[in-house]
Design an enzyme around this catalytic site. Structure first.
Site, short mmCIF file in Angstrom:
data_model
loop_
_atom_site.label_atom_id
_atom_site.label_comp_id
_atom_site.label_asym_id
_atom_site.label_seq_id
_atom_site.Cartn_x
_atom_site.Cartn_y
_atom_site.Cartn_z
N GLU A 1 0.82 -1.23 0.02
CA GLU A 1 0.15 -0.03 -0.06
C GLU A 1 0.74 1.14 0.06
O GLU A 1 0.70 2.09 0.82
CB GLU A 1 -0.83 -0.05 1.09
CG GLU A 1 -2.25 -1.09 1.12
CD GLU A 1 -3.24 -0.77 -0.10
OE1 GLU A 1 -3.33 0.27 -0.18
OE2 GLU A 1 -3.53 -1.68 -0.77
N ASP A 2 1.69 1.38 -0.82
CA ASP A 2 2.43 2.51 -1.22
C ASP A 2 3.66 2.76 -0.15
O ASP A 2 4.25 3.96 -0.16
CB ASP A 2 1.64 3.66 -1.35
CG ASP A 2 1.08 3.98 -2.71
OD1 ASP A 2 1.69 3.27 -3.64
OD2 ASP A 2 0.24 4.85 -3.06
N ALA A 3 3.81 1.96 0.86
CA ALA A 3 5.01 2.10 1.70
C ALA A 3 6.19 2.10 1.18
O ALA A 3 6.37 1.36 0.10
CB ALA A 3 4.75 1.27 3.08
N ARG B 1 -1.37 2.57 -11.96
CA ARG B 1 -0.89 4.05 -11.90
C ARG B 1 -0.49 4.19 -13.18
O ARG B 1 -0.27 5.22 -13.90
CB ARG B 1 -0.19 4.57 -10.80
CG ARG B 1 -0.63 4.39 -9.61
CD ARG B 1 0.13 5.05 -8.64
NE ARG B 1 0.43 4.26 -7.38
CZ ARG B 1 -0.24 4.00 -6.44
NH1 ARG B 1 -1.45 4.90 -6.15
NH2 ARG B 1 0.05 3.34 -5.27
#
Lengths: 377, 600
Positions: B217-219, B401
């Site tokens: 999650e984007d960490a 993305r």
């Protein structure tokens, strides 16, 4: 000793439908076995019941509200897929639960009796339902200034399609324009005022009036769209008028539905309206690919219909019926309720949830519900 | 007949609109009418819109005639020799500015090769399509527009070197990156904007892989060794400012060490850093609550009684202290005068910020994330050649993305680092991916940028090849140290007696309406009551009139202000907010009578 029928002893304790299910699945079992089975069923049934003190209302609200947040985003994308414009998504849910009288897109799904349901004269049938005005029958309107008369040229092909004689048009005109002589002359109708004094302006007004004069079909139905559903034809309409549609002999009254809940309540009664609320909400939720247990929606529908008429979940609907002043004041327009309560001297018994939250007392739900029966001395 | 509108107002009609529009444009290029005018021919409504108003966004383009740009080789040579300037080109009608509406009528070619007879304009450079910040995104032409926007927005929040004279400035909330670098993968805008004078990030080694789920999650996962070597280290500066205000009646504030008899005196410990002038000394290590500038103020309201009361000082304490949750070292002390001639003291506090879990980092492609784990150097994965990445970026951030530029920069940076050269990543004019891959191959690496890597903990070889290379990473100004907040007990509001709101006021985290509903849904009635006990009060109620009575603590006696002494008064427990509501009812003229009943 004669053993009594175990089904009889459980009558009233277990719903009939479940009893029948047990009966069906155990056709040849002994009485003892059936008795044992029913005992287990009874136990399971008791356990499946909602416990007293469960906050069913809030759980229903959360269960509908949570997927509702996802719906907002999807609403824009799915609007207007079919030819008929349909309100979907959150706006539709709000419309239903608010108990709005005038819905944005009233619709009917008209089921047909055989042989029409198999596609016989489907176009003709559809046209019979659609509300048409004289505008569609008349191909041209001429005003004769010299004679102060109006000449209407008829669209013969269209007349043939709907199966109406020219004379019928004349009759309609005579009926709605008294004081005018209506004569049929070959393919056109000539209208002339019986009174001598007539201005040109008046003639123009009449001309516009003729165009909008009701001609045929069911009033309020502006669009019809025959659609094939699995193996039969269904007519979808924009605009509803259940009462009139039911009078038509090719319509299957048992299955034809409207999405106007008030109309259903009027024509078919409040129980039908309750079911309509459930069906309509379900339709939206299913279309969005979401999943809400039907019991939550049933509870909402029950609440809306319990008084015998439809009440929306608004401050004018079910909230107004709440007995607690504080509960009503905490929802919307608090000052109105407080002043009203002070004028009439209302007493708040603090029986429900929100009042007790305000006072910081245990709310009468769940662990806060049970009380002591014995008096403490 | 086309209608003509000037600045949105109808002015008349023209017969031949093509001629009219063309003439207007030609005259504008010649300079006969203002160059600030733009014309739109609207084919749909058959009308012409002329705009000369201010506030339109316009951009320059090279004028094209018969498929030939008006800007020639000669112009370029003259420009290079500084014989002509930009405004000369505009005056000659070689370059003109179009606004958003006139662009509707233009057909603009990206490159000179693309020009046809139909084209009306040519881009000076395709980079001119985007703004300054967006053109700093390398390989941006490979991306979705939204990602470019996010990439450029993120860069604006990056820490860097904002001004060379920072030691003598008193800016609010400033961050300085300790060792900023120039990016290996650059665009021409980096040169044009003198990016090397104020860089804002660091070239680090990035491996695209997971690490025990700590970068989902984007960490991101950061190498502790890298942090210890100075990666992402920054300093946070915040000045505290106060002045000696003058009040009516000749009263003034005084910057000094407050006397002990001053109203609101903190504690001796809090004033320990103050020197005789009441101001802290540089390099003092301060913590939350420590006073930086000691100050006393005259009393707020001078009552006649107090004026003659000479015995005790009635001055108020109004020192500036380190805010709750902050700490640091006093960096700089400035004593001066403001425009009114009042003494003005500014003290700047500095705090070193070492990257920690929760700090936010980003690449230049809108791929932001917070640190999820800091891993000891020894436990980081490593390549066959012994390279240990500084940062592990999760591959799940890419597919949805579609930030292709992020991936290309990674190999581009790798090649640049190996070559010792900068890589041109300018949008539309960048070095080709093929060339980068070829160069990588020549250095003996796998052409696609992947490498064999080994698990840092077990030493086992990973089954897959890991995409690893160099990237320019930015530390963003959002750091946990500025945001972390928790409370068990603390200050309450005067009016409602409920906890204050917000981190600055050491506030509580509100259990709101919907959160309350979850308690009710669980039937956790008593837990809900306990949770809402923060403003619990006990009030005496008069049984006779049902209003709030009064309890006299000295006499230990309750009485009702309405019914007097001889009534039964009982204490009940309420939320203070409800007591307040009852008071408001009374103010409205509504009589809220409470009927008490025994619960049992």
């Amino acid at each position: 000793m004669m053993m009594t029928n175990p089904f009889d002893s459980y009558k009233g304790k277990i719903p009939v439908k479940i009893l029948e299910e047990v009966k069906e699945s155990l056709p040849k079992a002994s009485l003892k076995k059936i008795s044992d089975a029913l005992q287990t069923v009874y136990k399971e049934y008791q356990e499946a019941k909602i416990a007293p003190g469960e906050a069913v209302g809030i759980i229903a609200a959360e269960s509908i509200g949570e997927p509702g947040t996802q719906m907002t985003l999807n609403t824009f994308h799915f609007a207007g897929v079919s030819e008929l414009n349909v309100t979907v998504g959150l706006p539709r849910i709000i419309e239903i639960l608010d108990g709005r009288r005038d819905i944005k897109t009233p619709m009917m799904e008209i089921y047909l009796k055989k042989p029409w349901s198999q596609g016989k004269d489907i176009k003709k049938v559809a046209l019979q339902i659609k509300e048409t005005t004289l505008k569609e029958v008349i191909s041209e309107i001429l005003i004769n200034i010299a004679e102060f008369s109006i000449e209407l040229k008829l669209n013969k092909a269209y007349l043939k399609d709907v199966g109406v004689q020219q004379g019928t048009v004349v009759k309609i005109l005579e009926k709605s324009f008294k004081g005018y002589s209506v004569k049929l002359k070959e393919d056109s109708i000539i209208m002339k005022s019986r009174s001598k004094q007539e201005s040109l302006n008046e003639l123009y007004k009449i001309k516009e009036k003729i165009k909008d004069t009701y001609f045929k079909g069911v009033k309020g139905v502006s669009q019809v769209l025959p659609v094939k559903r699995s193996n039969e034809f269904v007519i979808i309409t924009a605009g509803t008028n259940l009462k009139e549609v039911f009078k038509l002999d090719f319509v299957d009254e048992a299955r034809t539905v409207s999405n106007d809940i008030y109309e259903i309540a009027e024509v078919l009664g409040i129980e039908a309206a309750r079911q309509a609320i459930i069906n309509e909400v379900n339709k939206v939720i299913d279309a969005q690919g979401l999943n809400v247990d039907k019991r939550h929606i049933m509870l909402v529908a029950d609440t809306m219909c319990s008084s015998g008429s439809i009440k929306g979940i608004t401050r004018y609907g079910v909230v107004r019926e709440k007995s607690s002043v504080l509960a009503r004041a905490s929802f919307e327009t608090p000052i109105k309720h407080i002043i009203g309560a002070s004028v009439t001297g209302e007493v708040d018994e603090l029986n429900s949830v929100i009042e007790n939250v305000m006072l910081n007392q245990p709310v009468p739900i769940g662990t806060g519900l049970p009380g002591l029966v014995t008096k403490v001395k | 007949m086309a209608e003509v509108y000037l600045n949105g107002k109808y002015v008349g009609t023209v017969e031949n609109k093509e001629d009219f529009v063309e003439t207007l444009r030609q005259e504008r290029r010649k300079g006969k009418i203002s160059r600030n005018i733009n014309v739109l021919e609207d084919f749909q409504t058959d009308s012409i819109y002329i705009d000369s108003s201010r506030g339109r966004v316009r951009r320059p383009l090279i004028v094209v005639k018969n498929g030939q740009p008006l800007l020639t080789e000669k112009h370029v040579q003259q420009l290079e020799k500084n014989e002509i300037s930009w405004s000369d080109l505009v005056n000659q009608g070689v370059i003109e500015y179009l606004d958003a509406s006139e662009e509707e009528n233009a057909l603009v070619a990206f490159f000179p090769e693309d020009l046809t007879e139909e084209h009306t304009h040519l881009e000076i450079t395709p980079l001119a399509m985007v703004g300054l910040c967006t053109s700093l995104v390398p390989f941006g032409n490979f991306n979705h527009g939204v990602r470019l926007l996010q990439g450029s927005k993120n860069q604006k929040q990056a820490l860097g070197f904002y001004a060379a004279n920072y030691p003598v400035r008193m800016d609010m909330d400033v961050n300085l990156l300790h060792t900023p670098q120039i990016p290996i993968v650059k665009s021409v805008m980096h040169e044009i904007s003198a990016f090397d004078k104020h860089p804002c990030g660091q070239n680090i080694i990035v491996a695209v892989m997971g690490y025990e789920g700590y970068n989902m999650e984007d960490a991101i996962v950061l190498n502790k060794g890298s942090i210890e070597r100075g990666l992402g280290r920054s300093t946070y500066y915040r000045p505290s400012i106060t002045e000696e205000l003058r009040y009516s009646g000749g009263l003034v504030d005084e910057i000094c060490v407050p006397d002990k008899d001053v109203k609101g005196y903190r504690s001796e410990k809090d004033y320990r850093f103050l020197e005789d002038d009441g101001i802290i000394f540089p390099e003092a290590k301060v913590d939350a609550g420590d006073v930086i500038i000691g100050k006393t103020s005259p009393p707020r309201f001078l009552s006649s009684l107090e004026e003659y009361n000479l015995s005790a000082s009635s001055r108020r304490e109004s020192s500036v202290a380190v805010k709750h949750g902050e700490k640091g070292v006093v960096d700089f002390v400035l004593i001066t005068e403001n425009m009114e001639g009042n003494k003005l003291v500014q003290v700047r506090i500095r705090d070193e910020r070492i990257p920690e879990m929760g700090d936010k980092f980003t690449s230049r492609h809108g791929q932001k994330g917070v640190i999820g784990l800091v891993v000891p150097h020894a436990e980081m994965p490593f390549t066959a050649s012994g390279i240990v990445p500084d940062l592990l970026f999760s591959p799940h951030g890419v597919p949805s993305r579609m930030t292709i530029s992020h991936l290309i920069e990674l190999v581009g940076g790798k090649v640049g680092a190996l070559k010792g050269e900068f890589i041109n990543g300018t949008m539309f004019e960048s070095e080709s991916e093929d060339d980068i891959r070829k160069a990588l191959k020549e250095f003996g690496f796998r052409e696609n940028g992947t490498e064999t890597m080994y698990n840092g903990r077990t030493g086992e070889k990973f089954k897959v090849k890991i995409y690893v290379g160099n990237m320019y990473y930015l530390k963003l100004k959002h750091m946990v140290a500025n945001k972390i907040h928790a409370r068990a007990r603390g200050p309450i509001q005067l009016l409602t007696r409920q906890p204050t709101e917000g981190r600055a006021k050491e506030g509580g985290l509100r259990l709101g309406e919907m959160e309350k509903d979850t308690f009710v849904a669980h039937g956790a009635s008593l837990l809900l009551k306990e949770r809402f006990d923060s403003d619990r009060t006990v009030v005496p109620i008069c049984e006779s009139c049902g209003l709030i009575a009064v309890h006299n603590e000295y006499k230990n006696k309750s009485y009702c202000p309405v019914c007097g002494d001889n009534v039964e008064i009982n204490n009940i427990e309420l939320s203070y907010a409800f007591k307040l509501l009852l008071d408001e009812f009374k103010a409205m003229g509504v009589y809220p009578k409470l009927k008490l009943e025994n619960k049992y």
